[in-house]
Design an enzyme around this catalytic site. Structure first.
Site, PDB file in Angstrom:
ATOM      1  N   HIS A 189       0.866  -1.185   0.000  1.00 50.53           N
ATOM      2  CA  HIS A 189       0.000   0.000   0.000  1.00 50.53           C
ATOM      3  C   HIS A 189       0.899   1.230   0.000  1.00 50.53           C
ATOM      4  O   HIS A 189       1.945   1.237   0.658  1.00 50.53           O
ATOM      5  CB  HIS A 189      -0.863   0.064   1.274  1.00 50.53           C
ATOM      6  CG  HIS A 189      -2.109  -0.744   1.243  1.00 50.53           C
ATOM      7  ND1 HIS A 189      -2.597  -1.397   2.366  1.00 50.53           N
ATOM      8  CD2 HIS A 189      -3.007  -0.992   0.248  1.00 50.53           C
ATOM      9  CE1 HIS A 189      -3.728  -2.018   2.060  1.00 50.53           C
ATOM     10  NE2 HIS A 189      -4.002  -1.789   0.789  1.00 50.53           N
ATOM     11  N   CYS A 285      -2.245   3.174   8.970  1.00 48.36           N
ATOM     12  CA  CYS A 285      -3.254   2.201   8.519  1.00 48.36           C
ATOM     13  C   CYS A 285      -4.441   2.114   9.466  1.00 48.36           C
ATOM     14  O   CYS A 285      -5.539   1.739   9.068  1.00 48.36           O
ATOM     15  CB  CYS A 285      -2.664   0.798   8.425  1.00 48.36           C
ATOM     16  SG  CYS A 285      -1.201   0.649   7.441  1.00 48.36           S
TER      17      CYS A 285
HETATM   18  N1  ARG Z   1      -3.677  -7.007   6.661  1.00 50.18           N
HETATM   19  C1  ARG Z   1      -4.123  -5.791   6.041  1.00 50.18           C
HETATM   20  C2  ARG Z   1      -4.133  -5.952   4.542  1.00 50.18           C
HETATM   21  O1  ARG Z   1      -3.254  -6.600   4.032  1.00 50.18           O
HETATM   22  C3  ARG Z   1      -3.276  -4.635   6.440  1.00 50.18           C
HETATM   23  C4  ARG Z   1      -3.749  -3.334   5.885  1.00 50.18           C
HETATM   24  C5  ARG Z   1      -2.846  -2.190   6.200  1.00 50.18           C
HETATM   25  N2  ARG Z   1      -3.427  -1.003   5.750  1.00 50.18           N
HETATM   26  C6  ARG Z   1      -2.788  -0.015   5.124  1.00 50.18           C
HETATM   27  N3  ARG Z   1      -3.433   1.053   4.856  1.00 50.18           N
HETATM   28  N4  ARG Z   1      -1.539  -0.158   4.722  1.00 50.18           N
HETATM   29  O2  ARG Z   1      -4.993  -5.454   3.858  1.00 50.18           O
END
Ligand code: ARG
Length: 302
Positions: A189, A285
């Site tokens: 992300h 996050c």
């Molecule tokens: N386990 C989650 C996923 O893989 C973590 C999300 C983290 N969120 C972020 N905005 N980076 O989607």
């Protein structure tokens, strides 16, 4: 006492979430970690972590972040739901600018059931939901970061969000969207490897991007405003930071970064979130900033 999992935020928050804030404090959406766990693997951080998160520790770390943020911002809560362990990561609820929200269309099938819950929260909070094509994956503020100093939206794509997302975002919000291709699966992300900071600084990990995207960043951000992290620093989720006023909340602050931040007049506040790192997420996050209002958008200057 604090109601952490109130059935749709507090009445006051519900009534006013989409309207311009009475005070100018930041507003942040969170989701309590009641059902947080690693139950499946959708990013490299989650490998070997199934069943290893500690509920009490996760709760304490989340609570610590929440209490820090509560001093700086008005908080709202979306109720957590059983069977949706990643819902705690509200950055992935959608992208909100002004009174408009693009509700996330998850690439990760495991997280798709979160979409309706987030949409319901946004609707009841008074935001208007923009139309979005089902077939275009877009994981919200995890992959779209508003850069106030430049009046643009940095958009990550390649792992979770589609390359088709940035032009759609640009049209919906009438704000320039700059697509950046993510090439390292650990930085899946955009908010894991890039963070626009107050004053026009840009914190990022260059190797998470392809060469073209690194060039785009270099073109738009003068060298003296770029704070580049190395692999180790980035792997501590130091880019996954929340900036409110002159404070920067983050899981870890490597010494080199701390020096740069202080030189820039910013104060890092370390809020350890190791339990959430097992799931591939940290401070940023776990939050979703509500508005930047239109007023914010028009008064931009570097
Ligand atoms: N386990 C989650 C996923 O893989 C973590 C999300 C983290 N969120 C972020 N905005 N980076 O989607």
């Amino acid at each position: 006492t604090l109601r952490l999992n109130a059935p749709l935020a507090d009445v006051a928050e519900r009534a006013s979430a989409a309207a311009p804030a009475a005070d100018s404090r930041a507003r942040i959406l969170m989701c309590a970690p009641d059902h947080f766990a690693v139950d499946y693997v959708i990013n490299p951080w989650m490998e070997d972590q199934i069943g290893r998160t500690q509920r009490t520790q996760a709760r304490a770390q989340w609570e610590n972040l929440r209490l820090h943020l509560a001093r700086e911002a008005a908080l709202a809560y979306v109720p957590s739901a059983p069977g949706l362990p990643d819902m705690v990561f509200t950055a992935n609820a959608g992208l909100v600018i002004g009174e408009t929200v693009v509700v996330t269309r998850f690439h990760a099938k495991e997280r798709r059931p979160e979409e309706d819950l987030f949409r319901a929260w946004f609707e009841r909070a008074g935001f208007s939901t923009a139309a979005w094509p089902d077939k275009v994956a877009f994981e919200g503020a995890g992959d779209a970061l508003f850069d106030r100093a430049r009046g643009l939206i940095w958009c990550g794509h390649g792992w979770r969000s589609s390359e088709e997302a940035p032009p759609l975002i640009e049209r919906i919000f009438e704000t320039r969207a700059v697509g950046l291709r993510l090439v390292d699966p650990r930085f899946y992300h955009l908010d894991t490897c890039l963070c626009p900071l107050p004053g026009g600084w840009l914190l990022y990990y260059p190797q998470a991007f392809d060469e073209r995207s690194r060039d785009v960043i270099a073109t738009l951000v003068p060298a003296e405003f770029r704070i580049e992290l190395d692999e180790r620093e980035a792997a501590s989720f130091a880019c996954n930071a929340i900036a409110i006023g002159d404070r920067i909340f983050l899981n870890a602050c490597p010494p080199r970064l701390e020096r740069r931040l202080r030189e820039a007049g910013l104060s890092p506040v370390v809020t350890p979130l190791s339990e959430f790192v097992r799931a591939g997420g940290a401070a940023k996050c776990l939050t979703l900033e509500l508005p930047p209002t239109r007023a914010d958008l028009s008064s931009l200057r570097l």
